[in-house]
Scaffold this motif. Structure first.
Motif, PDB file in Angstrom:
ATOM      1  N   HIS A 272       0.846  -1.197   0.000  1.00  0.00           N
ATOM      2  CA  HIS A 272       0.000   0.000   0.000  1.00  0.00           C
ATOM      3  C   HIS A 272       0.881   1.246   0.000  1.00  0.00           C
ATOM      4  CE1 HIS A 272      -3.435   2.429   0.402  1.00  0.00           C
ATOM      5  NE2 HIS A 272      -3.585   2.429   1.720  1.00  0.00           N
ATOM      6  N   GLN A 273       0.673   2.105  -1.025  1.00  0.00           N
ATOM      7  CA  GLN A 273       1.496   3.306  -1.151  1.00  0.00           C
ATOM      8  C   GLN A 273       0.694   4.587  -1.293  1.00  0.00           C
ATOM      9  OE1 GLN A 273       4.760   1.949  -4.216  1.00  0.00           O
ATOM     10  NE2 GLN A 273       2.908   0.724  -4.462  1.00  0.00           N
ATOM     11  N   SER A 274      -0.551   4.472  -1.788  1.00  0.00           N
ATOM     12  CA  SER A 274      -1.323   5.663  -2.119  1.00  0.00           C
ATOM     13  C   SER A 274      -2.800   5.296  -2.203  1.00  0.00           C
ATOM     14  CB  SER A 274      -0.845   6.210  -3.469  1.00  0.00           C
ATOM     15  OG  SER A 274      -1.763   7.132  -4.019  1.00  0.00           O
ATOM     16  N   TRP A 275      -3.674   6.308  -2.097  1.00  0.00           N
ATOM     17  CA  TRP A 275      -5.104   6.069  -2.331  1.00  0.00           C
ATOM     18  C   TRP A 275      -5.339   5.585  -3.760  1.00  0.00           C
ATOM     19  CZ3 TRP A 275      -8.336   5.363   1.382  1.00  0.00           C
ATOM     20  CH2 TRP A 275      -8.160   6.007   2.613  1.00  0.00           C
ATOM     21  N   VAL A 276      -4.391   5.871  -4.644  1.00  0.00           N
ATOM     22  CA  VAL A 276      -4.491   5.421  -6.031  1.00  0.00           C
ATOM     23  C   VAL A 276      -4.513   3.897  -6.105  1.00  0.00           C
ATOM     24  CG1 VAL A 276      -3.358   5.484  -8.299  1.00  0.00           C
ATOM     25  CG2 VAL A 276      -3.365   7.519  -6.854  1.00  0.00           C
ATOM     26  N   ASP A 277      -3.899   3.229  -5.127  1.00  0.00           N
ATOM     27  CA  ASP A 277      -3.898   1.760  -5.099  1.00  0.00           C
ATOM     28  C   ASP A 277      -5.308   1.208  -5.228  1.00  0.00           C
ATOM     29  OD1 ASP A 277      -1.202   2.035  -4.598  1.00  0.00           O
ATOM     30  OD2 ASP A 277      -1.362   1.576  -2.459  1.00  0.00           O
ATOM     31  N   ILE A 278      -6.245   1.809  -4.496  1.00  0.00           N
ATOM     32  CA  ILE A 278      -7.624   1.315  -4.489  1.00  0.00           C
ATOM     33  C   ILE A 278      -8.264   1.487  -5.867  1.00  0.00           C
ATOM     34  CG2 ILE A 278      -9.919   1.629  -3.476  1.00  0.00           C
ATOM     35  CD1 ILE A 278      -8.494   2.551  -0.908  1.00  0.00           C
ATOM     36  N   LEU A 279      -8.086   2.652  -6.465  1.00  0.00           N
ATOM     37  CA  LEU A 279      -8.647   2.896  -7.803  1.00  0.00           C
ATOM     38  C   LEU A 279      -8.016   1.965  -8.834  1.00  0.00           C
ATOM     39  CD1 LEU A 279      -8.661   6.810  -7.760  1.00  0.00           C
ATOM     40  CD2 LEU A 279     -10.638   5.299  -7.555  1.00  0.00           C
ATOM     41  N   ALA A 280      -6.710   1.748  -8.711  1.00  0.00           N
ATOM     42  CA  ALA A 280      -6.015   0.868  -9.657  1.00  0.00           C
ATOM     43  C   ALA A 280      -6.512  -0.571  -9.532  1.00  0.00           C
ATOM     44  CB  ALA A 280      -4.512   0.943  -9.415  1.00  0.00           C
ATOM     45  N   LEU A 281      -6.697  -1.034  -8.302  1.00  0.00           N
ATOM     46  CA  LEU A 281      -7.181  -2.403  -8.096  1.00  0.00           C
ATOM     47  C   LEU A 281      -8.621  -2.562  -8.567  1.00  0.00           C
ATOM     48  CD1 LEU A 281      -5.654  -3.176  -4.582  1.00  0.00           C
ATOM     49  CD2 LEU A 281      -5.096  -4.309  -6.739  1.00  0.00           C
ATOM     50  N   GLN A 282      -9.466  -1.579  -8.272  1.00  0.00           N
ATOM     51  CA  GLN A 282     -10.856  -1.661  -8.714  1.00  0.00           C
ATOM     52  C   GLN A 282     -10.939  -1.660 -10.242  1.00  0.00           C
ATOM     53  OE1 GLN A 282     -12.669   1.661  -6.618  1.00  0.00           O
ATOM     54  NE2 GLN A 282     -13.459   0.294  -5.031  1.00  0.00           N
ATOM     55  N   THR A 283     -10.153  -0.802 -10.883  1.00  0.00           N
ATOM     56  CA  THR A 283     -10.154  -0.736 -12.347  1.00  0.00           C
ATOM     57  C   THR A 283      -9.706  -2.057 -12.960  1.00  0.00           C
ATOM     58  OG1 THR A 283      -9.715   1.649 -12.353  1.00  0.00           O
ATOM     59  CG2 THR A 283      -9.122   0.427 -14.340  1.00  0.00           C
ATOM     60  N   THR A 284      -8.663  -2.638 -12.386  1.00  0.00           N
ATOM     61  CA  THR A 284      -8.075  -3.861 -12.941  1.00  0.00           C
ATOM     62  C   THR A 284      -8.913  -5.100 -12.667  1.00  0.00           C
ATOM     63  OG1 THR A 284      -5.895  -2.892 -12.519  1.00  0.00           O
ATOM     64  CG2 THR A 284      -5.962  -5.226 -13.048  1.00  0.00           C
ATOM     65  N   LEU A 285      -9.534  -5.161 -11.491  1.00  0.00           N
ATOM     66  CA  LEU A 285     -10.192  -6.398 -11.060  1.00  0.00           C
ATOM     67  C   LEU A 285     -11.708  -6.396 -11.239  1.00  0.00           C
ATOM     68  CD1 LEU A 285      -8.163  -7.079  -7.789  1.00  0.00           C
ATOM     69  CD2 LEU A 285      -7.975  -8.288  -9.971  1.00  0.00           C
ATOM     70  N   ASN A 286     -12.287  -5.271 -11.632  1.00  0.00           N
ATOM     71  CA  ASN A 286     -13.749  -5.222 -11.794  1.00  0.00           C
ATOM     72  C   ASN A 286     -14.223  -6.262 -12.807  1.00  0.00           C
ATOM     73  OD1 ASN A 286     -16.345  -4.160 -11.286  1.00  0.00           O
ATOM     74  ND2 ASN A 286     -16.220  -2.874 -13.119  1.00  0.00           N
ATOM     75  N   GLN A 287     -15.167  -7.094 -12.391  1.00  0.00           N
ATOM     76  CA  GLN A 287     -15.741  -8.161 -13.211  1.00  0.00           C
ATOM     77  C   GLN A 287     -14.771  -9.318 -13.463  1.00  0.00           C
ATOM     78  OE1 GLN A 287     -18.866  -8.248 -13.933  1.00  0.00           O
ATOM     79  NE2 GLN A 287     -19.508  -6.140 -13.557  1.00  0.00           N
ATOM     80  N   LYS A 288     -13.585  -9.264 -12.883  1.00  0.00           N
ATOM     81  CA  LYS A 288     -12.617 -10.362 -13.028  1.00  0.00           C
ATOM     82  C   LYS A 288     -12.664 -11.307 -11.824  1.00  0.00           C
ATOM     83  CE  LYS A 288     -10.716  -8.740 -16.864  1.00  0.00           C
ATOM     84  NZ  LYS A 288     -11.446  -7.460 -16.991  1.00  0.00           N
ATOM     85  N   ILE A 289     -12.917 -10.741 -10.642  1.00  0.00           N
ATOM     86  CA  ILE A 289     -13.100 -11.519  -9.413  1.00  0.00           C
ATOM     87  C   ILE A 289     -14.291 -10.906  -8.683  1.00  0.00           C
ATOM     88  CG2 ILE A 289     -10.621 -12.052  -9.258  1.00  0.00           C
ATOM     89  CD1 ILE A 289     -10.420  -9.993  -6.989  1.00  0.00           C
ATOM     90  N   PRO A 290     -14.795 -11.559  -7.631  1.00  0.00           N
ATOM     91  CA  PRO A 290     -15.892 -10.948  -6.874  1.00  0.00           C
ATOM     92  C   PRO A 290     -15.505  -9.561  -6.342  1.00  0.00           C
ATOM     93  CG  PRO A 290     -15.625 -13.237  -6.247  1.00  0.00           C
ATOM     94  CD  PRO A 290     -14.462 -12.906  -7.135  1.00  0.00           C
ATOM     95  N   LEU A 291     -16.509  -8.761  -6.059  1.00  0.00           N
ATOM     96  CA  LEU A 291     -16.307  -7.384  -5.613  1.00  0.00           C
ATOM     97  C   LEU A 291     -15.352  -7.313  -4.425  1.00  0.00           C
ATOM     98  CD1 LEU A 291     -17.336  -4.394  -5.947  1.00  0.00           C
ATOM     99  CD2 LEU A 291     -18.957  -4.935  -4.113  1.00  0.00           C
ATOM    100  N   LEU A 292     -14.366  -6.408  -4.524  1.00  0.00           N
ATOM    101  CA  LEU A 292     -13.442  -6.193  -3.417  1.00  0.00           C
ATOM    102  C   LEU A 292     -14.162  -5.535  -2.246  1.00  0.00           C
ATOM    103  CD1 LEU A 292     -10.298  -4.736  -5.248  1.00  0.00           C
ATOM    104  CD2 LEU A 292     -10.452  -6.973  -4.142  1.00  0.00           C
TER     105      LEU A 292
END
Length: 297
Positions: free
Chosen positions: A95-115
């Motif tokens: 964890h380095q930045s609030w951007v981490d959350i946006l990056a993970l949501q963008t990358t993983l949306n519809q790929k795995i269950p909701l974070l």
């Protein structure tokens, strides 16, 4: 795409779209959640949870489009093909930045269950987002200081009971439980103050994920170990939404959940020591991976 606009204009327009999207989609989230409260029948709750997750996925999808509209980011994503949408996952990450959350949501949306994140109790008061997190059954945890726990040891058990109750809600629908294991965002100052042997990470905290594994070990299928790297510098939220991030590297590694990783972390010293050694070794490997990824750029 609107890459040509000045950074400040892109940032203002982007945050405006984030705000409108959040307000408009929080309203149906709350309406569906109201039905959950009024009709607490298991079959109905399962159906309504799926509707809530669809709304949240739409929210993330619109936010991702917002990012593409103003940001020209070179996404280097590795290991995404290993992931499945109908699994129960524990997702751990640096964890380095609030951007981490946006990056993970963008990358993983519809790929795995909701974070779903474990959040500080105070965050429920964040306008609109706090209500949305509540509607989606994000667990709100009250953090106690070492001094408070020393004076009132029973508070520790209360926090664990809250965690276990939160995990119970995740057992009927596939979910990805997200945990930033370091407990806070990485900075060089924090790294030096810990006097640890990692160069790019803080010391991992084992208790939270060990408890999730102990509470949901029968339901969780795998662990997703995420490594996020910003090759240039760690960006702020404003830098991200205003188009000042050029590249993001995200590496996904799937770890099988074996019996050796589950146990009673708080009452079994042998398991506690074994789990800490495993997590520390994983973090050492992650630290070396970050160094390698940075060097290759």
């Amino acid at each position: 795409m609107l890459y040509f606009l000045p950074y400040s204009i892109k940032g203002v327009l982007s945050i405006l779209l984030y705000t409108v999207n959040t307000i408009l989609l929080t309203l149906p989230l709350l309406l569906v959640s109201l039905f959950k409260l009024l009709i607490p029948v298991h079959g109905v709750v399962v159906i309504l949870d799926k509707i809530l997750i669809s709304i949240a996925s739409l929210w993330i999808g619109i936010n991702s489009f917002n990012s593409k509209l103003f940001c020209k980011i070179d996404w280097d994503i590795r290991g995404l093909e290993k992931l499945e949408k109908k699994e129960w996952y524990l997702v751990i990450s640096n964890h380095q930045s609030w951007v981490d959350i946006l990056a993970l949501q963008t990358t993983l949306n519809q790929k795995i269950p909701l974070l779903k994140f474990f959040l500080k109790k105070e965050l429920i008061w964040v306008p609109f987002l706090g209500l949305a997190w509540w509607a989606l059954d994000f667990p709100f945890m009250k953090r106690y200081s070492k001094k408070q726990l020393k004076e009132k040891p029973h508070l520790k058990n209360k926090d664990l009971a809250s965690t276990k109750k939160a995990c119970e809600k995740f057992k009927h629908t596939p979910v990805s439980i997200m945990n930033f294991v370091e407990g806070t965002r990485f900075t060089q100052h924090k790294n030096k103050s810990q006097n640890n042997h990692f160069n790019h990470l803080l010391i991992p905290k084992a208790g939270g994920i060990a408890f999730v594994l102990g509470s949901m070990g029968d339901y969780l299928n795998k662990i997703i170990d995420v490594t996020i790297v910003y090759p240039d510098k760690i960006p702020t939220f404003w830098q991200y939404i205003s188009g000042r991030v050029d590249k993001i590297i995200i590496d996904f590694d799937v770890i099988p959940l074996t019996d050796s990783l589950t146990g009673d972390y708080f009452n079994d010293p042998e398991y506690k020591n074994r789990f800490f050694v495993w997590l520390n070794a994983l973090w050492q490997k992650k630290d070396e991976k970050i160094k390698t990824l940075k060097v290759k750029i």
